[in-house]
Scaffold this motif. Structure first.
Motif: not given
Length: 127
Positions: A77-99
């Motif tokens: 579950s990801i909570f952000v204070s600004d959905m405008g940062t979704f792309t950046q958060v998603n990019s970093v988050y994705g580095e920790y998970f594989g296929d």
């Protein structure tokens, strides 16, 4: 079913009446982590990418203490204070998970502890 409290000295201590994680049966529930650097005790501030990396590090320390990895995570579950940062958060988050990334939701909230911009919790399973 017994519960076991999991705490990692590498991750920040809870800032309230909760545990870093609780193991119940074969499931590990990790409390929401914010970008606190345990070594300094300071909030990591700067870019949303830096904040997200610290949150993911904190989650990894707790997973490691429990004998698990990001491969064992079922849901986040990801909570952000600004959905405008979704792309950046998603990019970093994705580095920790594989296929086979876990299930997840991302929601914008009006505020997070200590005024941070991102908080992530997760549920993992012991095989």
């Amino acid at each position: 079913m017994m519960k076991q409290i999991i705490n990692s000295s590498k991750a920040p201590a809870p800032i309230g009446p909760y545990s870093q994680a609780v193991k119940a049966g074969s499931t590990l529930y990790i409390s929401g982590q914010i970008p606190i650097d345990q070594a300094s005790g300071n909030l990591v501030s700067g870019s949303i990418e830096e904040e997200t990396k610290q949150v993911m590090k904190n989650l990894s320390y707790i997973l490691e203490e429990a004998g698990l990895t990001f491969n064992d995570v079922l849901k986040c579950s990801i909570f952000v204070s600004d959905m405008g940062t979704f792309t950046q958060v998603n990019s970093v988050y994705g580095e920790y998970f594989g296929d086979n990334p876990p299930a997840r939701e991302t929601v914008e909230v009006s505020g997070l502890p200590k005024g941070v911009n991102v908080e992530i919790s997760c549920i993992a399973l012991y095989s």
